[in-house]
Design an enzyme around this catalytic site. Structure first.
Site, PDB file in Angstrom:
ATOM      1  N   HIS A 119     -48.526 -10.278  -2.448  1.00  0.00           N
ATOM      2  CA  HIS A 119     -48.388 -10.916  -0.724  1.00  0.00           C
ATOM      3  C   HIS A 119     -49.558 -11.969  -0.812  1.00  0.00           C
ATOM      4  O   HIS A 119     -50.589 -11.659  -1.119  1.00  0.00           O
ATOM      5  CB  HIS A 119     -48.547  -9.793   0.008  1.00  0.00           C
ATOM      6  CG  HIS A 119     -47.469  -8.623   0.266  1.00  0.00           C
ATOM      7  ND1 HIS A 119     -46.465  -8.638   1.104  1.00  0.00           N
ATOM      8  CD2 HIS A 119     -47.231  -7.443  -0.460  1.00  0.00           C
ATOM      9  CE1 HIS A 119     -45.701  -7.614   0.954  1.00  0.00           C
ATOM     10  NE2 HIS A 119     -46.289  -7.019  -0.066  1.00  0.00           N
ATOM     11  N   CYS A 148     -35.041  -9.287  -7.932  1.00  0.00           N
ATOM     12  CA  CYS A 148     -34.392  -9.718  -9.252  1.00  0.00           C
ATOM     13  C   CYS A 148     -33.249 -10.891  -8.827  1.00  0.00           C
ATOM     14  O   CYS A 148     -32.952 -11.869  -9.372  1.00  0.00           O
ATOM     15  CB  CYS A 148     -33.739  -8.494  -9.970  1.00  0.00           C
ATOM     16  SG  CYS A 148     -34.849  -7.849 -10.969  1.00  0.00           S
ATOM     17  N   CYS A 183     -31.456  -4.870  -7.666  1.00  0.00           N
ATOM     18  CA  CYS A 183     -32.819  -5.266  -7.168  1.00  0.00           C
ATOM     19  C   CYS A 183     -33.163  -6.474  -6.346  1.00  0.00           C
ATOM     20  O   CYS A 183     -32.558  -7.514  -6.846  1.00  0.00           O
ATOM     21  CB  CYS A 183     -33.801  -5.423  -8.450  1.00  0.00           C
ATOM     22  SG  CYS A 183     -35.532  -5.976  -7.936  1.00  0.00           S
ATOM     23  N   HIS A 228     -44.832  -7.645  -6.798  1.00  0.00           N
ATOM     24  CA  HIS A 228     -44.925  -8.759  -6.001  1.00  0.00           C
ATOM     25  C   HIS A 228     -46.327  -8.959  -5.497  1.00  0.00           C
ATOM     26  O   HIS A 228     -46.857  -7.891  -5.168  1.00  0.00           O
ATOM     27  CB  HIS A 228     -43.992  -8.688  -5.045  1.00  0.00           C
ATOM     28  CG  HIS A 228     -43.784  -7.849  -4.269  1.00  0.00           C
ATOM     29  ND1 HIS A 228     -43.290  -6.527  -4.561  1.00  0.00           N
ATOM     30  CD2 HIS A 228     -44.175  -7.361  -2.897  1.00  0.00           C
ATOM     31  CE1 HIS A 228     -43.327  -5.708  -3.564  1.00  0.00           C
ATOM     32  NE2 HIS A 228     -44.049  -6.036  -2.601  1.00  0.00           N
ATOM     33  N   ASP A 262     -41.827 -14.216   3.069  1.00  0.00           N
ATOM     34  CA  ASP A 262     -41.454 -12.864   3.693  1.00  0.00           C
ATOM     35  C   ASP A 262     -40.697 -12.728   4.640  1.00  0.00           C
ATOM     36  O   ASP A 262     -40.821 -13.260   5.618  1.00  0.00           O
ATOM     37  CB  ASP A 262     -43.047 -11.951   3.556  1.00  0.00           C
ATOM     38  CG  ASP A 262     -42.451 -10.546   3.631  1.00  0.00           C
ATOM     39  OD1 ASP A 262     -43.167  -9.681   2.953  1.00  0.00           O
ATOM     40  OD2 ASP A 262     -41.793 -10.010   4.604  1.00  0.00           O
ATOM     41  N   HIS A 315     -40.155  -3.714  -7.016  1.00  0.00           N
ATOM     42  CA  HIS A 315     -40.551  -4.997  -8.134  1.00  0.00           C
ATOM     43  C   HIS A 315     -41.530  -5.586  -7.915  1.00  0.00           C
ATOM     44  O   HIS A 315     -41.971  -6.286  -6.630  1.00  0.00           O
ATOM     45  CB  HIS A 315     -39.093  -5.930  -7.771  1.00  0.00           C
ATOM     46  CG  HIS A 315     -39.138  -7.107  -8.825  1.00  0.00           C
ATOM     47  ND1 HIS A 315     -37.976  -7.583  -9.484  1.00  0.00           N
ATOM     48  CD2 HIS A 315     -39.972  -7.948  -8.882  1.00  0.00           C
ATOM     49  CE1 HIS A 315     -38.193  -8.682 -10.154  1.00  0.00           C
ATOM     50  NE2 HIS A 315     -39.489  -9.023  -9.750  1.00  0.00           N
TER      51      HIS A 315
HETATM   52  P1  DGP Z   1     -43.858  -4.092  -0.118  1.00  0.00           P
HETATM   53  O1  DGP Z   1     -44.200  -3.293   1.245  1.00  0.00           O
HETATM   54  O2  DGP Z   1     -45.427  -4.514  -0.550  1.00  0.00           O
HETATM   55  O3  DGP Z   1     -42.853  -3.456  -1.195  1.00  0.00           O
HETATM   56  O4  DGP Z   1     -43.310  -5.390   0.612  1.00  0.00           O
HETATM   57  C1  DGP Z   1     -42.142  -5.913   0.495  1.00  0.00           C
HETATM   58  C2  DGP Z   1     -42.046  -7.135   1.263  1.00  0.00           C
HETATM   59  O5  DGP Z   1     -40.657  -7.756   1.035  1.00  0.00           O
HETATM   60  C3  DGP Z   1     -41.821  -6.835   2.800  1.00  0.00           C
HETATM   61  O6  DGP Z   1     -42.700  -7.316   3.460  1.00  0.00           O
HETATM   62  C4  DGP Z   1     -40.454  -7.424   3.061  1.00  0.00           C
HETATM   63  C5  DGP Z   1     -40.183  -8.323   2.088  1.00  0.00           C
HETATM   64  N1  DGP Z   1     -38.764  -8.274   1.917  1.00  0.00           N
HETATM   65  C6  DGP Z   1     -37.844  -7.352   1.779  1.00  0.00           C
HETATM   66  N2  DGP Z   1     -36.386  -7.932   1.189  1.00  0.00           N
HETATM   67  C7  DGP Z   1     -36.559  -9.094   1.685  1.00  0.00           C
HETATM   68  C8  DGP Z   1     -35.510 -10.080   1.411  1.00  0.00           C
HETATM   69  O7  DGP Z   1     -34.354  -9.776   1.066  1.00  0.00           O
HETATM   70  N3  DGP Z   1     -35.785 -11.397   1.581  1.00  0.00           N
HETATM   71  C9  DGP Z   1     -37.425 -11.656   1.997  1.00  0.00           C
HETATM   72  N4  DGP Z   1     -37.599 -13.145   2.071  1.00  0.00           N
HETATM   73  N5  DGP Z   1     -38.358 -10.750   1.877  1.00  0.00           N
HETATM   74  C10 DGP Z   1     -37.966  -9.494   1.971  1.00  0.00           C
END
Ligand code: DGP
Length: 115
Positions: free
Chosen positions: A100, A7, A4, A98, A30, A96
């Site tokens: 925004h 995680c 994950c 989260h 993000d 996981h």
């Molecule tokens: P969601 O669609 O709600 O599951 O949003 C997941 C968000 O996580 C998406 O906007 C991009 C962000 N994201 C995915 N992988 C990574 C990562 O490795 N690092 C960071 N900083 N953000 C990530």
């Protein structure tokens, strides 16, 4: 949870600059920002989405972190939007839980767009 990404970030295995952290959550930018300010608040423990059981303490800490992060990111006064995506229709891409936190510019009136 193994494999994950959030995680690993929360556990420090993937080092990222953290905007905020406490006993319960970490917050970081993000990687694919959709607003001038786009921060993710992520529980340290693994929960697939908001429907997964979380303790009252974690739920409280997650909500309490929102205005703290907004303040640190400089959008507390100008305003911000918080979104929790859950499941396929919402296009949750990281399973996981989260939050925004989006802000930094005036948004349109509509809260969602449909494909
Ligand atoms: P969601 O669609 O709600 O599951 O949003 C997941 C968000 O996580 C998406 O906007 C991009 C962000 N994201 C995915 N992988 C990574 C990562 O490795 N690092 C960071 N900083 N953000 C990530």
């Amino acid at each position: 949870m193994e494999d994950c990404i959030f995680c690993k970030i929360a556990g420090g295995q993937i080092p990222l600059p953290l905007i905020y952290e406490d006993e319960w959550v970490v917050a970081f930018n993000d990687a694919q920002p959709q607003a001038p300010v786009h921060v993710l608040i992520v529980p340290r423990t693994h929960h697939a989405d908001v429907g997964d059981e979380v303790s009252a303490e974690l739920a409280s800490a997650l909500v309490a972190a929102i205005p703290k992060v907004a303040g640190i990111a400089g959008v507390a006064a100008s305003g911000y939007r918080t979104i929790i995506n859950s499941g396929a229709d919402a296009r949750q891409s990281v399973p996981h839980l989260h939050v925004h936190v989006l802000g930094g510019a005036l948004m349109t009136h509509g809260m969602v767009g449909f494909a």
